[in-house]
Motif scaffolding. Structure first.
Motif, PDB file in Angstrom:
ATOM      1  N   SER A  26       6.806  -6.286  -1.524  1.00  0.00           N
ATOM      2  CA  SER A  26       5.475  -6.453  -2.107  1.00  0.00           C
ATOM      3  C   SER A  26       5.553  -6.641  -3.615  1.00  0.00           C
ATOM      4  O   SER A  26       4.738  -7.357  -4.205  1.00  0.00           O
ATOM      5  CB  SER A  26       4.590  -5.251  -1.761  1.00  0.00           C
ATOM      6  OG  SER A  26       5.023  -4.080  -2.441  1.00  0.00           O
ATOM      7  N   TYR A  28      -2.140  -8.584   1.442  1.00  0.00           N
ATOM      8  CA  TYR A  28      -2.028  -8.837   0.008  1.00  0.00           C
ATOM      9  C   TYR A  28      -2.521 -10.254  -0.300  1.00  0.00           C
ATOM     10  O   TYR A  28      -3.233 -10.475  -1.288  1.00  0.00           O
ATOM     11  CB  TYR A  28      -0.573  -8.722  -0.451  1.00  0.00           C
ATOM     12  CG  TYR A  28       0.052  -7.352  -0.422  1.00  0.00           C
ATOM     13  CD1 TYR A  28       0.115  -6.611   0.752  1.00  0.00           C
ATOM     14  CD2 TYR A  28       0.631  -6.799  -1.559  1.00  0.00           C
ATOM     15  CE1 TYR A  28       0.721  -5.363   0.783  1.00  0.00           C
ATOM     16  CE2 TYR A  28       1.243  -5.554  -1.536  1.00  0.00           C
ATOM     17  CZ  TYR A  28       1.273  -4.849  -0.353  1.00  0.00           C
ATOM     18  OH  TYR A  28       1.884  -3.622  -0.319  1.00  0.00           O
ATOM     19  N   THR A  58      -1.121  -5.142  -5.522  1.00  0.00           N
ATOM     20  CA  THR A  58       0.162  -4.552  -5.141  1.00  0.00           C
ATOM     21  C   THR A  58       0.157  -3.042  -5.334  1.00  0.00           C
ATOM     22  O   THR A  58       0.706  -2.304  -4.506  1.00  0.00           O
ATOM     23  CB  THR A  58       1.300  -5.173  -5.970  1.00  0.00           C
ATOM     24  OG1 THR A  58       1.307  -6.584  -5.766  1.00  0.00           O
ATOM     25  CG2 THR A  58       2.645  -4.603  -5.551  1.00  0.00           C
TER      26      THR A  58
END
Length: 479
Positions: free
Chosen positions: A281, A359, A146
């Motif tokens: 995120s 991610y 992240t």
């Protein structure tokens, strides 16, 4: 209930977190600016600019495939700092090439710059990816991913706010102002200097005094053979459909944005999408690092968090563009026009969900290994496939295929990727990779006072004289 990993480590230059932070800056002000330039339609201003710009991107991504696949060999030969610095240099040349194209319409120098950035992109992302995957402890994988991608989003924000401020009163559909190119080149020059402060893993120490890894240079031929062997890992190969669409959305959204909207609207959309990406995120990081859940549970929850809105957004997108005629552009939409609200919402959902897909990719890659060498190889494989997918999309987009077909191709790969990651979350992801690989230094606090690992069932530590890198074995019980 477990606690989230949500504390930022105290600043120490040689700490793994802050090395990851510096590495993230190199992607923020290279790839982040590259994304902003694509969304803005940089290189425009001449009659043939759009076609040449699309071909440039297809060219650079084709070269990016090879540089990503072999970038880890360079990384382990000359070190991460020099590798990243050289990578930033190629981005500077590329921005200059787009500026030259915008001013003159001549393509010779821009094509040369595309070759440079194609090589550089692999170097920057392999360096960033191997740090992101191998420097953190297993409980921090989500935090490092992240942070890395969050910095990339920050670079995209800066890349978006500069032209937004310059063009806020410009409702034309023209090209990017010269001041934008100048600002980006200056920022990248400073980034190249910062890249030199990235240290090799042998010089990094965690807060508990343990190292990150024991990596030694093994010779160019050995590095090359090791790289090729890891790229043939079956677990990596089944993930290829997940890798291919990972940045295809950049091609598609940039093209539709330029086709449908005027300059200041394009600036607004590109800026707001990365602003909103950051809080979403952070939520994903909380899921991935929640130590109250088993690793497989975290993988499943994170995948669901991203894949549900991702699926909805691309279905909506196909419905929206079903009647778009690429040979007959509409009057460019302004943010004051009726219907902009729906366009804005869809663009935000599509961008955020598609960005968070990367991610998810990096998190699943992180569950496969803690070894820095393997991490760099896996990252290179991911980036090579990502570049291949992006290159194909740039090629298809240059042919001006209908947008509904382009969106359909991307959506099909996302669906395949979701299915693959569901399989991995249920059957492949392990609770830990500690004590199973060479080159991995086990954090001292994991070992415990008795020499046993309390947090991981089924693992027993053998006798050793070195607390930082124990001679360990794995029990036959599944971990």
């Amino acid at each position: 209930m477990g606690k989230f990993v949500d504390t930022v480590p105290q600043f120490r230059y040689r700490s793994p977190f802050w090395q990851n932070f510096i590495s993230g800056l190199t992607t923020a002000f290279t790839a982040g600016i590259y994304v902003a330039l694509n969304l803005l339609g940089a290189g425009g201003g001449q009659p043939n600019s759009a076609q040449v710009s699309t071909r440039l991107n297809a060219c650079l991504n084709s070269i990016w495939v090879l540089s990503s696949a072999l970038g880890s060999v360079v990384l382990h030969t000359i070190g991460p700092g020099i590798t990243a610095c050289l990578g930033v240099g190629g981005y500077i040349i590329y921005v200059g090439g787009l500026w030259y194209l915008s001013e003159t319409g001549k393509a010779a120098f821009p094509y040369f710059s595309a070759v440079c950035i194609g090589i550089s992109a692999g170097l920057v992302f392999v360096t960033n990816g191997y740090i992101m995957l191998s420097y953190p402890e297993e409980k921090e994988k989500g935090l490092y991913v992240t942070t890395g991608f969050g910095l990339l989003a920050g670079g995209e924000m800066i890349g978006g706010i500069i032209p937004l401020l310059i063009s806020r009163n410009n409702d034309s559909s023209g090209g990017v102002p010269n001041a934008v190119y100048i600002a980006f080149i200056v920022i990248m020059g400073l980034t190249a200097i910062a890249a030199l402060f990235i240290l090799p893993p042998n010089k990094i120490k965690r807060d508990d005094g343990s190292g990150v890894a024991a990596v030694k240079y093994r010779g160019l031929l050995v590095e090359l053979k090791s790289n090729l062997m890891d790229l043939c890992d079956k677990r990596l190969l089944i993930m290829i459909p997940c890798f291919l669409p990972a940045e295809a959305y950049l091609v598609y959204l940039g093209s539709v944005n330029a086709f449908h909207n005027n300059l200041r609207t394009r600036c607004l959309l590109s800026f707001m999408s990365v602003v909103l990406q950051i809080p979403f995120s952070i939520i994903l990081q909380k899921i991935f690092d929640h130590n109250g859940y088993k690793r497989r549970t975290r993988a499943k929850l994170g995948l669901a968090y991203v894949s549900i809105p991702l699926t909805a957004a691309w279905i909506w997108e196909m419905v929206r563009v079903r009647n778009y005629d690429r040979h007959s552009p509409p009057t460019p939409m302004d943010w004051t026009d009726d219907g902009f609200a729906a366009i804005f919402v869809l663009f935000m959902i599509n961008w955020i969900a598609s960005t968070l897909w990367q991610y998810v990719v990096m998190y699943f890659l992180g569950t496969l290994t803690n070894d820095p060498i393997k991490s760099s190889h896996y990252t290179g494989g991911f980036r090579a496939c990502l570049a291949a997918g992006e290159s194909v999309l740039f090629g298809l987009d240059s042919l001006k295929i209908p947008y509904i077909k382009e969106a359909g191709i991307i959506f099909a790969f996302y669906l395949a990727g979701i299915c693959i990651y569901m399989y991995m979350a249920f059957f492949v992801v392990e609770e830990t990779k500690y004590f199973q690989e060479e080159n991995v230094v086990v954090p001292i606090h994991i070992l415990g006072e008795t020499g046993n690992v309390d947090a991981v069932d089924g693992i027993e530590i053998k006798e050793s004289t070195t607390p930082e890198k124990m001679d360990v074995g794995v029990d036959t019980k599944t971990v």
